[in-house]
Design a protein around this motif. Structure first.
Motif, PDB file in Angstrom:
ATOM      1  N   GLN A  53      45.947  46.897  49.194  1.00 50.87           N
ATOM      2  CA  GLN A  53      47.124  46.075  48.887  1.00 50.87           C
ATOM      3  C   GLN A  53      46.661  44.850  48.084  1.00 50.87           C
ATOM      4  O   GLN A  53      46.434  43.775  48.654  1.00 50.87           O
ATOM      5  N   PRO A  54      46.561  44.990  46.781  1.00 51.02           N
ATOM      6  CA  PRO A  54      45.970  43.913  45.975  1.00 51.02           C
ATOM      7  C   PRO A  54      46.756  42.590  45.993  1.00 51.02           C
ATOM      8  O   PRO A  54      46.202  41.559  45.636  1.00 51.02           O
ATOM      9  N   ASP A  55      48.006  42.607  46.424  1.00 46.94           N
ATOM     10  CA  ASP A  55      48.796  41.369  46.409  1.00 46.94           C
ATOM     11  C   ASP A  55      48.926  40.736  47.793  1.00 46.94           C
ATOM     12  O   ASP A  55      49.559  39.690  47.958  1.00 46.94           O
ATOM     13  N   ILE A  56      48.329  41.357  48.783  1.00 48.96           N
ATOM     14  CA  ILE A  56      48.556  40.936  50.165  1.00 48.96           C
ATOM     15  C   ILE A  56      47.843  39.608  50.466  1.00 48.96           C
ATOM     16  O   ILE A  56      46.897  39.223  49.772  1.00 48.96           O
ATOM     17  N   ILE A  57      48.315  38.905  51.501  1.00 48.51           N
ATOM     18  CA  ILE A  57      47.548  37.777  52.034  1.00 48.51           C
ATOM     19  C   ILE A  57      47.201  38.094  53.498  1.00 48.51           C
ATOM     20  O   ILE A  57      47.914  38.841  54.164  1.00 48.51           O
ATOM     21  N   MET A  58      46.093  37.499  53.957  1.00 50.49           N
ATOM     22  CA  MET A  58      45.595  37.782  55.308  1.00 50.49           C
ATOM     23  C   MET A  58      45.424  36.478  56.062  1.00 50.49           C
ATOM     24  O   MET A  58      45.070  35.462  55.469  1.00 50.49           O
ATOM     25  N   ASN A  59      45.617  36.519  57.359  1.00 52.49           N
ATOM     26  CA  ASN A  59      45.387  35.313  58.153  1.00 52.49           C
ATOM     27  C   ASN A  59      43.930  35.213  58.585  1.00 52.49           C
ATOM     28  O   ASN A  59      43.075  36.010  58.168  1.00 52.49           O
ATOM     29  N   ASN A  60      43.665  34.265  59.447  1.00 44.94           N
ATOM     30  CA  ASN A  60      42.276  33.922  59.811  1.00 44.94           C
ATOM     31  C   ASN A  60      41.878  34.411  61.195  1.00 44.94           C
ATOM     32  O   ASN A  60      40.975  33.861  61.796  1.00 44.94           O
ATOM     33  N   ARG A  61      42.560  35.419  61.717  1.00 40.76           N
ATOM     34  CA  ARG A  61      42.266  35.749  63.113  1.00 40.76           C
ATOM     35  C   ARG A  61      41.338  36.947  63.301  1.00 40.76           C
ATOM     36  O   ARG A  61      41.293  37.528  64.381  1.00 40.76           O
ATOM     37  N   ASN A  62      40.613  37.330  62.249  1.00 39.28           N
ATOM     38  CA  ASN A  62      39.552  38.323  62.460  1.00 39.28           C
ATOM     39  C   ASN A  62      38.200  37.627  62.322  1.00 39.28           C
ATOM     40  O   ASN A  62      37.213  38.240  61.961  1.00 39.28           O
ATOM     41  N   GLN A  63      38.222  36.320  62.574  1.00 40.01           N
ATOM     42  CA  GLN A  63      37.023  35.474  62.550  1.00 40.01           C
ATOM     43  C   GLN A  63      36.542  35.146  61.149  1.00 40.01           C
ATOM     44  O   GLN A  63      35.445  34.625  60.973  1.00 40.01           O
ATOM     45  N   LEU A  64      37.333  35.462  60.140  1.00 38.37           N
ATOM     46  CA  LEU A  64      37.048  34.979  58.787  1.00 38.37           C
ATOM     47  C   LEU A  64      38.138  33.987  58.415  1.00 38.37           C
ATOM     48  O   LEU A  64      39.202  33.971  59.033  1.00 38.37           O
ATOM     49  N   LEU A  65      37.893  33.201  57.381  1.00 38.76           N
ATOM     50  CA  LEU A  65      38.883  32.191  56.990  1.00 38.76           C
ATOM     51  C   LEU A  65      40.192  32.796  56.524  1.00 38.76           C
ATOM     52  O   LEU A  65      41.265  32.248  56.745  1.00 38.76           O
ATOM     53  N   GLY A  66      40.091  33.939  55.835  1.00 41.59           N
ATOM     54  CA  GLY A  66      41.290  34.572  55.297  1.00 41.59           C
ATOM     55  C   GLY A  66      41.971  33.683  54.277  1.00 41.59           C
ATOM     56  O   GLY A  66      41.347  32.792  53.691  1.00 41.59           O
ATOM     57  N   ASP A  67      43.279  33.918  54.092  1.00 38.27           N
ATOM     58  CA  ASP A  67      44.002  33.164  53.074  1.00 38.27           C
ATOM     59  C   ASP A  67      44.791  32.000  53.648  1.00 38.27           C
ATOM     60  O   ASP A  67      45.163  31.089  52.923  1.00 38.27           O
ATOM     61  N   PHE A  68      45.093  32.055  54.938  1.00 40.83           N
ATOM     62  CA  PHE A  68      45.877  30.951  55.510  1.00 40.83           C
ATOM     63  C   PHE A  68      45.552  30.728  56.981  1.00 40.83           C
ATOM     64  O   PHE A  68      45.103  31.635  57.680  1.00 40.83           O
ATOM     65  N   GLY A  69      45.766  29.484  57.418  1.00 40.93           N
ATOM     66  CA  GLY A  69      45.515  29.100  58.801  1.00 40.93           C
ATOM     67  C   GLY A  69      46.735  29.371  59.665  1.00 40.93           C
ATOM     68  O   GLY A  69      47.859  29.470  59.162  1.00 40.93           O
ATOM     69  N   THR A  70      46.516  29.461  60.985  1.00 39.56           N
ATOM     70  CA  THR A  70      47.605  29.854  61.885  1.00 39.56           C
ATOM     71  C   THR A  70      47.684  28.967  63.128  1.00 39.56           C
ATOM     72  O   THR A  70      47.506  29.444  64.247  1.00 39.56           O
ATOM     73  N   PRO A  71      47.939  27.671  62.952  1.00 40.51           N
ATOM     74  CA  PRO A  71      48.118  26.842  64.144  1.00 40.51           C
ATOM     75  C   PRO A  71      49.217  27.447  65.037  1.00 40.51           C
ATOM     76  O   PRO A  71      50.259  27.857  64.540  1.00 40.51           O
TER      77      PRO A  71
END
Ligand code: GLC
Length: 417
Positions: free
Chosen positions: A204-222
Motif C-alpha cells: 500500500q504505497p500511500d498508507i500511513i502507519m502508527n508507532n505501535r510496532n516499536q518503530l516510530l512509524g508515521d504518526f504518534g498515538t497519545p
C-alpha cells in the motif's frame, strides 16, 4: 549560512502520505469483537481469566445484524469525522476478516460474513478514509506468549502476524491507515518490525502507519490524553471508559467535552480519534449517536476554526475558553459564556477586528494587556462553544504572570524598566 537540510526521498514520501491525515482532524475508532457479547470491556478475557476454550465459543454466538458498518459510517459523516479505524483483530485473537491462516474468523464462525469487507465498503460509500487496527498481541494463538521463549514458536507466530497483515492489505483495496496495537511480548527485532513496515508500504504505497510496532512509524498515538507531538499525531479517546461495548459504564464524554477536545487537537495540529464500542449486533447505543450528531452540527457552523486552524498560538489558560489560529486569524472558542462582555488578558498582539464567527463586528477595546469585547449577546449563541474570530497584527502571544501586574512595570513588556 548553511543551507536548510534537504528532506531525504523517504521523508518527502512521508510528507506526501501524511497530507490528508494532517488535515483530517477528526476520526471514528471502532472497537468491535467477541468481547462485545460480554459487555465488560475488551480486556474481559484477560481481566477475568476466561479460559481460551470457553471464550472461543463466543465466536459461534456472534451474530451481527445486517451491515452495521453502514450505520457507523453515516454517523461518522454526520459527526464531521473524516476517517474511520476499525479493529480487524483485537487482543482476543478473533479476526473480523476472512483469513486463510486461521479458522477463528468471522467468515468461518458465527457471522459467516467478512465484517472487514462490509466496513471498508461502508466507509468508502461515505467518502471516508479507512484504517485497520490490528493487535500484534494475541491471547488466542497458541504461540502468542510462548514466542518469547521458544524460537520455533516465535517463527510460527511472526509468520502468522505478518501473513495476516499481508492478507488485510491485499484483499480490501486501498487502505489508508495501518494501526498496530500492543506489541507484547516481543521486541522490535523479534517482531521483525522493519520488515513488517516495508511490506506494508510495498502493498500500500500511500498508507500511513502508527508507532505501535516499536518503530516510530508515521504518526504518534497519545492515548487517553491530548499531548501535542513535534510530528504528525493522533489522540485516541474512549467515549466512556472502555473501548469495547460496556453498557455498565455510563461515564460518557459530553458534546461539550468532545468540542473542547477538538479545539485542543487543532491547536496542537493533531487529530482526535474518538471511539465507539458497538453492541454485539453492531448497534451504537445512546447517548453516543446523539452526542456525535451534536458535535457534527457544531462543526457544521464553526468547522473552519478546527479543521483549518492549525497554526501555533502561545496561550495561557482562561476559564472562558482558549484559542486556535490560522494565519492572521485567531479563533477564541468561548465555552463558558460570560455575558455581554468578554475580557481576555495578556494578549501581546493588536486586535484589529473581532466578530462572532461569520457574524457582525463586536466592539473591541484594548488597553495595555487587557482586551474587552463588548456588545455581545447576554446568552451564549452556542452553549457548546461560541467561536469569536479576531484579526490581529503582531505576535499572537498571551502572557499572564501569576502575580499582579504593577502599572508601569509590566513584566511582559521588555522595553519598560
Ligand atoms: C490499549 C488497549 C486496547 C485498546 C487500545 C486503543 O492499547 O490495550 O484495548 O484497543 O489501547 O488505543
Amino acid at each position: 549560512m548553511p543551507a536548510k537540510p534537504k528532506l531525504t526521498a523517504e521523508e518527502q514520501d512521508q510528507v506526501r502520505r501524511l497530507k490528508w491525515f494532517r488535515e483530517a482532524r477528526f476520526g471514528m475508532f471502532i472497537h468491535w469483537g467477541l468481547y462485545s457479547l460480554l459487555g465488560r470491556h475488551e480486556w474481559v478475557m484477560n481481566r477475568e481469566r476466561i479460559p481460551v476454550e470457553e471464550y472461543e465459543k463466543l465466536a459461534d454466538a456472534f451474530k451481527p445484524g445486517p451491515w452495521p458498518a453502514r450505520t457507523w459510517a453515516k454517523l461518522a459523516k454526520a459527526a464531521g469525522q473524516r476517517y474511520m479505524v476499525m479493529t480487524t483483530k483485537h487482543h482476543e485473537g478473533f479476526c473480523l476478516f476472512g483469513s486463510e491462516l486461521t479458522d477463528y474468523n468471522a467468515v468461518k464462525r458465527g457471522p459467516k460474513r467478512d465484517l472487514v469487507a462490509e466496513y471498508v465498503e461502508a466507509a468508502r460509500e461515505q467518502g471516508l478514509r479507512v484504517g485497520f487496527y490490528y493487535s500484534l498481541m494475541d491471547w488466542h494463538h497458541p504461540d502468542g506468549a510462548k514466542c518469547k521463549t521458544n524460537e520455533k514458536s516465535r517463527r510460527r507466530f511472526v509468520d502468522y502476524i505478518h501473513g495476516q497483515i499481508r492478507e488485510l492489505l491485499t484483499n480490501y483495496g486501498k487502505i489508508d491507515i495501518m494501526w498496530y496495537d500492543v506489541s507484547w511480548p516481543l521486541n522490535v527485532e523479534e517482531w521483525e518490525s522493519e520488515k513488517m513496515n516495508r511490506m506494508v508500504l510495498e502493498l500500500q504505497p500511500d498508507i500511513i502507519m502508527n508507532n505501535r510496532n516499536q518503530l516510530l512509524g508515521d504518526f504518534g498515538t497519545p492515548e487517553g490524553h491530548i499531548t501535542p507531538e513535534a510530528r504528525a499525531w493522533e489522540s485516541c479517546m474512549t467515549f466512556n471508559d472502555a473501548w469495547g461495548y460496556t453498557p455498565i459504564d455510563t461515564n460518557y464524554k459530553s458534546a461539550w467535552n468532545v468540542v473542547g477536545m477538538l479545539r485542543q487537537v487543532a491547536a496542537g495540529h493533531g487529530n482526535l480519534l474518538l471511539n465507539i464500542g458497538p453492541d454485539p449486533l453492531g448497534g451504537v447505543i445512546q447517548p453516543m449517536p446523539k452526542i456525535l450528531k451534536q458535535v457534527g452540527a457544531w462543526l457544521e457552523r464553526w468547522g473552519p476554526s478546527v479543521y483549518d486552524a492549525a497554526d501555533p498560538v502561545h496561550q495561557e489558560w482562561l476559564i472562558t475558553g482558549a484559542f486556535t489560529r490560522k494565519g492572521d486569524t485567531l479563533y477564541y472558542h468561548c465555552n463558558r459564556w460570560p455575558g455581554k462582555e468578554l475580557a481576555i488578558g495578556g494578549l501581546v498582539c493588536k486586535i484589529t477586528d473581532a466578530r462572532i464567527m461569520g457574524g457582525k463586528k463586536v466592539k473591541v477595546t484594548q488597553v495595555r494587556d487587557r482586551l474587552v469585547l463588548s456588545g455581545l449577546p447576554e446568552q451564549a449563541p452556542d452553549p457548546l462553544s461560541t467561536v469569536i474570530e479576531m484579526k490581529f497584527t503582531g505576535e499572537p502571544k498571551q502572557l499572564l504572570g501569576a502575580g499582579h501586574v504593577l502599572i508601569g512595570r509590566d513584566p511582559w513588556r521588555k522595553t519598560e524598566k
